[in-house]
Design a protein around this motif. Structure first.
Motif, mmCIF file in Angstrom:
data_model
loop_
_atom_site.group_PDB
_atom_site.id
_atom_site.type_symbol
_atom_site.label_atom_id
_atom_site.label_comp_id
_atom_site.label_asym_id
_atom_site.label_seq_id
_atom_site.Cartn_x
_atom_site.Cartn_y
_atom_site.Cartn_z
ATOM 1 N N GLU A 162 57.474 39.573 25.708
ATOM 2 C CA GLU A 162 57.587 40.973 25.294
ATOM 3 C C GLU A 162 58.598 41.735 26.142
ATOM 4 N N ALA A 163 58.803 41.279 27.391
ATOM 5 C CA ALA A 163 59.761 41.937 28.277
ATOM 6 C C ALA A 163 61.201 41.765 27.812
ATOM 7 N N THR A 164 61.445 40.844 26.882
ATOM 8 C CA THR A 164 62.791 40.706 26.323
ATOM 9 C C THR A 164 63.127 41.871 25.405
ATOM 10 N N GLN A 165 62.094 42.623 24.998
ATOM 11 C CA GLN A 165 62.243 43.719 24.041
ATOM 12 C C GLN A 165 62.697 43.188 22.673
ATOM 13 N N ASN A 166 62.390 41.917 22.421
ATOM 14 C CA ASN A 166 62.768 41.281 21.159
ATOM 15 C C ASN A 166 61.494 40.774 20.493
ATOM 16 N N SER A 167 61.119 41.408 19.399
ATOM 17 C CA SER A 167 59.841 41.088 18.760
ATOM 18 C C SER A 167 59.826 39.680 18.163
ATOM 19 N N VAL A 168 60.981 39.164 17.766
ATOM 20 C CA VAL A 168 61.024 37.817 17.202
ATOM 21 C C VAL A 168 60.658 36.791 18.288
ATOM 22 N N LEU A 169 61.228 36.968 19.481
ATOM 23 C CA LEU A 169 60.922 36.056 20.581
ATOM 24 C C LEU A 169 59.455 36.152 20.986
ATOM 25 N N SER A 170 58.940 37.377 21.070
ATOM 26 C CA SER A 170 57.531 37.520 21.463
ATOM 27 C C SER A 170 56.610 36.945 20.394
ATOM 28 N N ASP A 171 56.963 37.086 19.128
ATOM 29 C CA ASP A 171 56.150 36.502 18.055
ATOM 30 C C ASP A 171 56.152 34.981 18.135
ATOM 31 N N MET A 172 57.286 34.389 18.519
ATOM 32 C CA MET A 172 57.367 32.934 18.641
ATOM 33 C C MET A 172 56.443 32.424 19.739
ATOM 34 N N VAL A 173 56.412 33.124 20.876
ATOM 35 C CA VAL A 173 55.542 32.705 21.970
ATOM 36 C C VAL A 173 54.079 32.903 21.593
ATOM 37 N N LYS A 174 53.766 34.022 20.958
ATOM 38 C CA LYS A 174 52.387 34.248 20.513
ATOM 39 C C LYS A 174 51.945 33.170 19.536
ATOM 40 N N ASP A 175 52.833 32.787 18.635
ATOM 41 C CA ASP A 175 52.493 31.756 17.648
ATOM 42 C C ASP A 175 52.199 30.424 18.329
ATOM 43 N N MET A 176 52.990 30.069 19.348
ATOM 44 C CA MET A 176 52.741 28.806 20.046
ATOM 45 C C MET A 176 51.396 28.822 20.759
ATOM 46 N N TRP A 177 51.016 29.981 21.328
ATOM 47 C CA TRP A 177 49.708 30.072 21.985
ATOM 48 C C TRP A 177 48.578 30.002 20.963
ATOM 49 N N GLU A 178 48.781 30.627 19.805
ATOM 50 C CA GLU A 178 47.750 30.557 18.764
ATOM 51 C C GLU A 178 47.559 29.112 18.294
ATOM 52 N N ARG A 179 48.665 28.403 18.139
ATOM 53 C CA ARG A 179 48.572 27.003 17.726
ATOM 54 C C ARG A 179 47.878 26.173 18.799
ATOM 55 N N ARG A 180 48.187 26.443 20.042
ATOM 56 C CA ARG A 180 47.543 25.737 21.154
ATOM 57 C C ARG A 180 46.037 25.988 21.144
#
Length: 263
Positions: A162-180
């Motif tokens: 989220e610190a990147t201020q880029n919602s696409v990047l933060s969504d990608m990381v959130k998705d990987m954690w959800e899959r995990r």
């Protein structure tokens, strides 16, 4: 048999075919991972994932310090509706077809999150620094309490994205954690691991990443995140080993691009 797309699934299917053909019978011990990897020309991490898949299907049983034993044949498994993998864990879980291997997932995270940390170091605000401190404190409290929760760990990685201020990047990381979190493969891997001391080392890794972000040092942040996730891969591989307590090197090639020119 459903369409097989992931490498560990192809290898797992190959081993199932060997069991079905009688090469390995119920009660037999499978060869060491290293030998299977050499026979099938894949890495040991892929073999580990394939064996986890067979554990979930209740075709093999892992005995720590002894090896992997055949306990059912594929035909037995297919005829027993009670052996559906989703019954082994509570909550929503990935299906066999969708579930990525844990080491494959960690490699993807390593490639992505090292660059996210690098970019985050140039964009991070005081607000995210405060939230990262909160995540580290939550992680410390969980460790002190002997909790198996990974809430602080998850929060730390997501806040960096989220610190990147880029919602696409933060969504990608959130998705990987959800899959995990809903992955049967990940849960089965952790069933082999009883010693939680490794999480203290991961907290120390997080503190190094945090300091690089506070300094707004993108190179240090990238290197620290890369090494952290390399440490995670190696630690999980070592702790879940049932054949050989020694580890024979990196699971994957080290970073393909030189991180710094200085020696």
């Amino acid at each position: 048999m459903s369409n097989v797309t992931r490498l560990y699934q192809k290898i797992g299917t190959k081993i199932m075919e060997q069991i079905a053909a009688g090469e390995y019978k119920v009660g037999d011990k499978l060869p060491p991972e290293r030998d299977i990897a050499e026979q099938l020309q894949v890495s040991r991490s892929v073999i580990r994932e394939a064996l986890i898949m067979l554990e979930i299907k209740e075709l093999v049983e892992v005995k720590k310090g002894s090896g992997v034993y055949v306990i059912n044949t594929p035909s037995t498994f297919l005829n027993q509706a009670s052996l559906q993998p989703t019954e082994k864990v509570t909550g929503q879980s990935e299906s066999d077809e969708d579930d990525a291997g844990p080491f494959e997932m960690l490699q993807a995270r390593q490639l992505l999150e090292s660059h996210i940390a690098e970019f985050a170091a140039t964009q991070v605000t005081k607000h995210e620094i405060f939230r990262l401190r909160e995540a580290l404190e939550l992680e410390r409290k969980d460790l002190e309490a002997g909790s198996n929760d990974y809430d602080g760990d998850q929060m730390f990685h997501i806040v960096i994205a989220e610190a990147t201020q880029n919602s696409v990047l933060s969504d990608m990381v959130k998705d990987m954690w959800e899959r995990r979190n809903r992955s049967l493969m990940w849960q089965q891997l952790h069933e082999r691991i009883s010693d939680q001391d490794y999480r203290k080392r991961w907290l120390a890794d997080h503190e190094r990443i945090f300091k690089a972000l506070v300094r707004k040092d993108p190179v240090a942040a990238r290197e620290a995140m890369w090494q952290h996730l390399e440490n995670v891969k190696q630690t999980l591989f070592e702790l879940s080993d049932v054949d050989d307590p020694s580890f024979d090197g990196y699971l994957f090639s080290s970073y393909p691009v030189t991180l710094s020119q200085s020696e």
